[in-house]
Design a protein around this motif. Structure first.
Motif, mmCIF file in Angstrom:
data_model
loop_
_atom_site.group_PDB
_atom_site.id
_atom_site.type_symbol
_atom_site.label_atom_id
_atom_site.label_comp_id
_atom_site.label_asym_id
_atom_site.label_seq_id
_atom_site.Cartn_x
_atom_site.Cartn_y
_atom_site.Cartn_z
ATOM 1 N N ASN A 1 0.745 -1.312 -0.044
ATOM 2 C CA ASN A 1 0.343 0.090 0.059
ATOM 3 C C ASN A 1 0.690 1.587 0.267
ATOM 4 N N ALA A 2 0.637 2.164 -0.578
ATOM 5 C CA ALA A 2 1.185 3.922 -0.677
ATOM 6 C C ALA A 2 1.141 3.785 1.513
ATOM 7 N N GLY A 3 2.358 4.568 1.500
ATOM 8 C CA GLY A 3 2.660 4.513 2.811
ATOM 9 C C GLY A 3 3.828 3.569 3.254
ATOM 10 N N ASP A 4 3.745 2.209 3.062
ATOM 11 C CA ASP A 4 4.334 1.097 3.447
ATOM 12 C C ASP A 4 6.118 2.085 3.266
ATOM 13 N N GLU A 5 6.889 0.713 4.141
ATOM 14 C CA GLU A 5 8.425 0.909 4.192
ATOM 15 C C GLU A 5 8.858 -0.091 4.510
ATOM 16 N N VAL A 6 9.692 -0.194 3.461
ATOM 17 C CA VAL A 6 10.038 -1.477 2.948
ATOM 18 C C VAL A 6 11.929 -1.445 3.567
ATOM 19 N N ILE A 7 12.455 -2.878 4.163
ATOM 20 C CA ILE A 7 13.621 -2.998 4.414
ATOM 21 C C ILE A 7 14.293 -4.243 4.499
ATOM 22 N N PHE A 8 15.128 -4.677 3.662
ATOM 23 C CA PHE A 8 15.994 -5.794 3.536
ATOM 24 C C PHE A 8 17.139 -5.791 4.187
#
Length: 251
Positions: free
Chosen positions: A212-219
């Motif tokens: 969704n718009a606004g999600d923050e993803v880290i790897f």
């Protein structure tokens, strides 16, 4: 003579306002065809925007002209929204933070600063760098949709050890909830425990998920157990150490 002229004029003008039916006795348009239609030897369009127009039928079967954008509005197809190469030697910026020694569960975050960006669609995705230093960057999703994250890189391991390495993904949702996935990407010894020193092993990772718009993803890479070093070095003769591509399925 006047009667003939009036009859001729009437005969010519009537077809201009009539509705013609082929295969039907109750035409609903200027030309109503009940059945198949074949057209051959159609000339090419001469307008500059001819390739942007498509003929289609509406819910009544009437032929209408639509734009290419209207035609593709409800078609899902992959679109590259981010593509970049990472891992340089000048300055020295590995693709991910290494460890030596490594603790089980330790997160080796990706360094997403100073990439060689080939393409970025800023309306769909952007890199968030809160501190301006390596290792705390994340991807911020700006449009709802299914995204594919694909990573190609290499791990530098000690030939004398057995490794279990995971790939860690964490998504802080726009509503504050956190979703975490962990995938095993490497298990075993890089050289059957023969000899000492370092050896590189190629890693390819791909994940598809709805964001969704606004999600923050880290790897991050993550050793499953305590081990010797896990590093990212630029392969000999290569310009970069990693390629990261993000694809979005438009809707």
């Amino acid at each position: 003579m006047l009667h003939r002229l009036f009859f001729l004029c009437f005969f010519i003008t009537v077809p201009s306002v009539a509705q013609v039916g082929i295969g039907t006795t109750n035409p609903q348009n200027t030309l109503h065809v009940e059945g198949g239609l074949r057209i051959t030897n159609i000339p090419s369009g001469v307008d500059q925007d001819a390739e942007q127009r498509v003929l289609a039928t509406d819910e009544n079967g009437d032929v209408v002209q639509v734009s290419r954008d209207q035609f593709l509005n409800n078609v899902n197809f992959p679109e590259v929204v981010f593509s970049a190469k990472y891992g340089t030697t000048n300055p020295l910026i590995p693709f991910f933070t290494g460890c030596n020694p490594c603790s089980g569960g330790q997160l080796l975050r990706l360094n997403l600063v100073q990439p060689n960006i080939a393409y970025q669609k800023v309306s769909a995705i952007e890199v968030n760098d809160p501190s301006g230093t390596n290792g705390d960057e994340s991807f911020r999703i700006k449009e709802d949709g299914y995204y594919t994250f694909e990573i190609q890189t290499s791990l530098t391991l000690n030939k004398n050890n057995i490794y279990y390495v995971n790939f860690y993904m964490s998504n802080t949702k726009f509503n504050g909830n956190v979703e975490t996935d962990i995938l095993r990407i490497y298990a075993g010894s890089p050289a059957f425990n023969s000899g000492n020193g370092q050896i590189g092993t190629h890693i390819t990772f791909k994940d598809v998920k709805f964001y969704n718009a606004g999600d923050e993803v880290i790897f991050a890479f993550q050793p499953a157990f305590n081990s010797d070093y896990i590093l990212n070095g630029k392969p000999t003769g290569a310009s970069y150490a990693a390629q990261l591509t993000v694809t979005k399925f438009t809707n």
